[in-house]
Design a protein around this motif. Sequence first.
Motif, short mmCIF file in Angstrom:
data_model
loop_
_atom_site.label_atom_id
_atom_site.label_comp_id
_atom_site.label_asym_id
_atom_site.label_seq_id
_atom_site.Cartn_x
_atom_site.Cartn_y
_atom_site.Cartn_z
N HIS A 140 -10.43 -22.15 10.37
CA HIS A 140 -9.50 -21.45 11.25
C HIS A 140 -8.98 -20.14 10.67
O HIS A 140 -7.89 -19.70 11.05
N SER A 141 -9.70 -19.54 9.75
CA SER A 141 -9.33 -18.19 9.32
C SER A 141 -9.97 -17.19 10.28
O SER A 141 -10.88 -17.52 11.04
N SER A 142 -9.50 -15.96 10.27
CA SER A 142 -10.07 -14.94 11.13
C SER A 142 -10.75 -13.88 10.27
O SER A 142 -10.37 -13.67 9.11
N LEU A 143 -11.75 -13.20 10.82
CA LEU A 143 -12.54 -12.28 10.01
C LEU A 143 -13.17 -11.20 10.86
O LEU A 143 -13.27 -11.30 12.08
N PHE A 144 -13.58 -10.12 10.19
CA PHE A 144 -14.42 -9.08 10.76
C PHE A 144 -15.82 -9.27 10.22
O PHE A 144 -16.00 -9.60 9.04
N SER A 145 -16.80 -9.04 11.07
CA SER A 145 -18.17 -9.21 10.62
C SER A 145 -19.10 -8.28 11.37
O SER A 145 -18.87 -7.95 12.54
N SER A 146 -20.17 -7.85 10.71
CA SER A 146 -21.25 -7.13 11.36
C SER A 146 -22.55 -7.73 10.87
O SER A 146 -22.62 -8.30 9.79
N GLY A 147 -23.61 -7.63 11.69
CA GLY A 147 -24.86 -8.23 11.31
C GLY A 147 -25.89 -8.12 12.40
O GLY A 147 -25.82 -7.21 13.23
N VAL A 148 -26.83 -9.04 12.42
CA VAL A 148 -27.92 -8.98 13.39
C VAL A 148 -28.06 -10.30 14.13
O VAL A 148 -27.65 -11.35 13.65
#
Length: 534
Positions: A140-148
């Motif tokens: 239940h943590s929040s995050l930023f992510s980029s990927g494919v």
Amino acid sequence: MEEQLKVLTEELHLSKECEEKLLQENKCEDKVQGKVIGIGRNQNRHDKGVNVQVSVEDKCINTDETWLRPDESKVDMIVHDILDDRDLDRNSFNVANDCDKEEGNERVYGGPVTRSRGPVPDCDWVVVPAEKKPDSLSYHSSLFSSGVLRTCSHKGQDIEFLADEIQVIGENNLENYPFKARTKSTPDYVRQFLHLRGRTNFSSLLRVRSQAKLAIHNYFTSEEFINIDTPILTSNDCEGAGEVFLVEALKSEEKNSQSSSDGMFFNHPIYLTVSGQLHLETMVSGLCKVYNFSPAFRAENSLSRRHLSEFWMVEAEEAFLKGSEGFECLTERVESLIKSTTQYLLDRQEEDIFYYWKQNQDTETLVRSSLEKDFGHLPYSEAIRILKANSDNFKTQPVDGENLGKEHELFLTKHMGNIPVFVTDWPKKIKAFYMCSKEEDPNLVYGLDLLFPNVGEVAGGGLREHDFFALQSRLREHKLTKSLDWYLDLRKFNGRVPSGGFGLGFERYLLFLLGIHNIKDVIPFPRWTKHCPC
């Protein structure tokens, strides 16, 4: 899109078919290249298509059709439209399951994807390479992510998001956190933490609830109804049941408030509304079709699974409804609203609805049956006859001339084939003072209760008494002449038209739609006797 587009992360190679269609539809001279910033399944569970978003020079491109290439790293697409003025180079996820080792990667369940500048389609799985997993990443943590984007071999998953960059935005302290990974919490347990349950699967309910409200507004707008904001504070008890909350100003010892000399802020008792119906009636002569969607309050000292102290009501009032023909139009209106709303939700929120249907498989059958079949109709006298003929099934025996209990309501829906049932033509003495008497039998009124399988009463309504002298007599009988003199004025002055209306309990409708057993689990912040925690 005429200029060469910058490659941000992964080049998107177009198949010849896709490229030709892209160039034809968008008149592009160059290949489209960009970065995958959002993914999600089509809302229709029978369609295996996938929607994809890419960012191209600060623009968001949505796609209608998508092809995944054999190496699972390239995406072919057809551009659908472009939304300007968006900074969409990153996604924000809420981690909804614990980390799980799989072929050198940490698998993290992502749940619904959200972004700081608006929603995006759902992404069910985010895969984080082990070497890129932040130490602070937790349940239940929040995050930023980029990927494919790539295809997924996991059971029940078509696609997943492979992260090449991940940054924890909100670390979750699990020491005293009430929810644990891979632990299924009961609704009763989750309800103890109203301020946190939006992080759980309760979010499915919130999405359905939001779309249901939109569907109802859309229905009334399409039918040319005018939305009226009826007041929360009122001087009357519409239902006449006496189960109201009294509102008083908090007195200050330091300074004199704006209260009157007798200590009352409004010079007379004021209550939280139990219904906006009477106020809708004041508007119907001028607007013909009006409705509200407002909270209502009832001081009913009950701890049952079907009662709340604060709930939401959809109420509508329509002019020129009179006699048997007008009453038939009213029942058709109620049925039309419910079927339209249900179909709208199945078309747009099917995945969230199926989350609940999987827990109660009979619900899908009941809901779809209510869409396909006409609602049943039973006069009150016939309902009583049926109940008395089956009296051995009840703890409390049905009594002619009295209201029906929940066990009676549920039996009638089952007796009629497990469909919603209108009970009509009620005895005048057990219905509200404003109900219009039937011409052929003044002891009966044009009233209705709509009963749903597994729930009971969901809606009630009827035609309004439009005759001045008849209403005046009823007000005197109930000792309401002084407090509702303004209501009598609606019949006194020229221009009054006969009307009818109904009120639909929004939470009770959701109980039926989703097969949920406790009404406290279909509203974000339930209030009931001895419980108002936040």
